[in-house]
Scaffold this motif. Structure first.
Motif, short mmCIF file in Angstrom:
data_model
loop_
_atom_site.label_atom_id
_atom_site.label_comp_id
_atom_site.label_asym_id
_atom_site.label_seq_id
_atom_site.Cartn_x
_atom_site.Cartn_y
_atom_site.Cartn_z
N UNK A 5 0.84 -1.21 0.00
CA UNK A 5 0.00 0.00 0.00
C UNK A 5 0.87 1.25 0.00
N UNK A 6 0.48 2.22 -0.81
CA UNK A 6 1.15 3.52 -0.81
C UNK A 6 0.36 4.45 0.09
N UNK A 7 0.99 4.91 1.18
CA UNK A 7 0.31 5.81 2.09
C UNK A 7 1.17 7.06 2.27
N UNK A 8 0.53 8.19 2.54
CA UNK A 8 1.31 9.41 2.76
C UNK A 8 0.43 10.64 2.78
N UNK A 9 1.06 11.78 3.05
CA UNK A 9 0.32 13.04 3.06
C UNK A 9 -0.17 13.37 1.65
N UNK A 34 -7.43 14.20 -4.76
CA UNK A 34 -7.64 13.57 -6.06
C UNK A 34 -8.04 12.10 -5.90
N UNK A 35 -7.41 11.45 -4.90
CA UNK A 35 -7.75 10.06 -4.63
C UNK A 35 -8.55 9.99 -3.34
N UNK A 36 -9.87 9.82 -3.42
CA UNK A 36 -10.65 9.67 -2.19
C UNK A 36 -10.92 8.20 -1.92
N UNK A 37 -11.19 7.45 -2.96
CA UNK A 37 -11.26 6.00 -2.82
C UNK A 37 -9.86 5.47 -3.04
N UNK A 38 -9.64 4.24 -2.55
CA UNK A 38 -8.34 3.66 -2.85
C UNK A 38 -8.39 3.07 -4.25
N UNK A 39 -7.23 3.09 -4.90
CA UNK A 39 -7.15 2.54 -6.25
C UNK A 39 -6.09 1.45 -6.26
N UNK A 40 -6.40 0.33 -6.89
CA UNK A 40 -5.38 -0.71 -6.92
C UNK A 40 -4.97 -1.01 -8.35
N UNK A 41 -3.74 -1.47 -8.50
CA UNK A 41 -3.20 -1.83 -9.81
C UNK A 41 -2.21 -2.96 -9.64
N UNK A 42 -1.81 -3.54 -10.78
CA UNK A 42 -0.86 -4.65 -10.75
C UNK A 42 0.55 -4.11 -10.97
N UNK A 43 1.49 -4.58 -10.13
CA UNK A 43 2.89 -4.19 -10.27
C UNK A 43 3.38 -4.67 -11.63
N UNK A 53 -3.10 2.46 -3.98
CA UNK A 53 -2.88 3.90 -3.75
C UNK A 53 -3.94 4.37 -2.76
N UNK A 54 -3.52 4.74 -1.55
CA UNK A 54 -4.49 5.19 -0.54
C UNK A 54 -4.66 6.71 -0.62
N UNK A 55 -5.80 7.21 -0.16
CA UNK A 55 -6.00 8.67 -0.17
C UNK A 55 -4.97 9.38 0.70
N UNK A 56 -4.59 10.59 0.33
CA UNK A 56 -3.62 11.36 1.10
C UNK A 56 -4.21 11.82 2.42
N UNK A 57 -3.44 11.66 3.49
CA UNK A 57 -3.92 12.03 4.83
C UNK A 57 -2.77 12.58 5.66
N UNK A 58 -3.12 13.36 6.72
CA UNK A 58 -2.12 13.87 7.65
C UNK A 58 -2.12 13.08 8.95
N UNK A 59 -3.18 12.31 9.16
CA UNK A 59 -3.35 11.64 10.44
C UNK A 59 -4.22 10.40 10.25
N UNK A 60 -4.10 9.43 11.16
CA UNK A 60 -4.98 8.26 11.08
C UNK A 60 -6.20 8.43 11.98
N UNK A 61 -6.69 9.65 12.13
CA UNK A 61 -7.92 9.90 12.88
C UNK A 61 -9.10 9.71 11.92
N UNK A 62 -10.29 9.47 12.47
CA UNK A 62 -11.43 9.26 11.57
C UNK A 62 -12.23 10.53 11.33
N UNK A 63 -11.58 11.63 11.00
CA UNK A 63 -12.30 12.89 10.88
C UNK A 63 -12.69 13.23 9.45
N UNK A 64 -11.98 12.69 8.46
CA UNK A 64 -12.30 12.99 7.06
C UNK A 64 -12.52 11.67 6.32
N UNK A 65 -13.25 11.70 5.20
CA UNK A 65 -13.45 10.47 4.42
C UNK A 65 -12.12 9.83 4.02
N UNK A 66 -11.11 10.65 3.70
CA UNK A 66 -9.80 10.12 3.32
C UNK A 66 -9.17 9.36 4.47
#
Ligand code: GDP
Ligand code: K
Ligand code: MG
Length: 268
Positions: A5-9, A34-43, A53-66
């Motif tokens: 999984x790709x995670x990050x701000x 740009x990415x609100x749902x996660x998107x998957x692809x084949x390496x 590809x996970x949505x961009x986030x600053x925190x793992x709190x449940x405050x935003x859909x991302x």
């Protein structure tokens, strides 16, 4: 089958990396969400590996859909590893999420991206020191030039370690260990530290989902209240301050700033 999984701000370069790894052409853009749902692809180099590809986030709190999408995925879907894309020019802010990902015990490799921009700003990050301080592998990248991306993914594919590598203040660690023990079977075997921290912080959603007995709740609340008295702070602030204290040490250890700027830290 392996899933990385790709995670990050937001704007750390996740989608740029995703497109290189999968050969697809998802929209890349210098704006959040740009990415609100996660998107998957084949390496593209090995069809049995899936890239998320996970949505961009600053925190793992449940405050935003991302945050909800990313958090649910990291806690419940057991990816084989996370390639945490970090914007090297915004290290302090990006590491705040990195620490929370490490709290989930998932195997992590850091893809330290935007190395071209960092160099342009006359700043340097000592990769070995950052890696040593975090207890995880760090792969430098310039995704827009395709540099370092496959190397980072190959490191993530090999990463199997998932034990607790983060250590906060000893008094906090003691309280978290006590909470962990009281929680017992109420929490899964993985992500125990993350759950203990969430319970300590008083995360409403997690408290409700765990269905604790009255005596469990009482004992945990006592631990929280004693710890708050020791630190002279509320539980949520204790966690935030401990994360920033660790980030401060990491930045001090690994960053050389020759840009001439006086502002070393801007945590707000
Ligand atoms: P995401 O929000 O994490 O998916 O990030 P994107 O992949 O959409 O990238 C955000 C912006 O950063 C885009 O304008 C990219 O072209 C740019 N970008 C990505 N990687 C790099 C890099 O290594 N260096 C520089 N200078 N810009 C980059
Ligand atoms: K973006
Ligand atoms: Mg994106």
């Amino acid at each position: 089958m392996a899933t990385i999984a790709l995670a990050g701000n937001p704007n750390s370069g996740k989608t740029t990396v995703f497109n290189i790894l999968t050969g697809s052409s998802q929209r890349v853009g210098n704006w959040p969400g740009v990415t609100v749902d996660r998107k998957s692809g084949t390496y593209k180099k090995e069809k049995v590996t899936t890239i998320q590809d996970l949505p961009g986030i600053y925190s793992l709190s449940p405050y935003t859909p991302e945050e909800i999408v990313s958090r649910d995925y990291l806690i419940n879907d057991n990816p084989d590893a996370v390639l945490n894309i970090v914007d090297a020019t915004n290290l302090e802010r990006n590491l705040y999420l990195t620490l929370q990902i490490l709290e989930t015990d998932v195997p992590v490799v850091i893809g330290l991206n935007m190395m071209d921009a960092l160099k342009r700003e006359n700043r340097e990050i000592d990769i070995e020191k950052l890696s040593y301080g975090l207890g995880v592998k760090v792969a430098p990248m310039t995704a827009t030039k395709g540099k370092g991306v496959f190397q980072a993914l190959e490191l993530a594919k090999k990463e199997k370690q998932s034990e607790d590598k983060l250590t906060y203040d000893a008094r906090l660690e003691t309280s978290l260990a006590e909470i962990d023990e009281i929680l017992g079977d109420a929490i899964p075997l993985r992500a125990r530290k993350w759950y203990s921290i969430k319970v300590f912080e008083g995360d409403k959603e997690i408290w409700e989902s765990l269905k604790l007995s009255n005596s469990q709740e009482k004992e945990i609340k006592e631990i929280i209240s004693i710890t708050e008295k020791i630190f002279q702070e509320d539980a949520e602030s204790i966690i935030i301050n401990e994360r920033y204290a660790l980030i401060g040490q990491l930045v001090h250890l690994a960053v050389t700033d020759s840009s001439g700027s006086d502002i070393r830290f801007n945590m707000s």
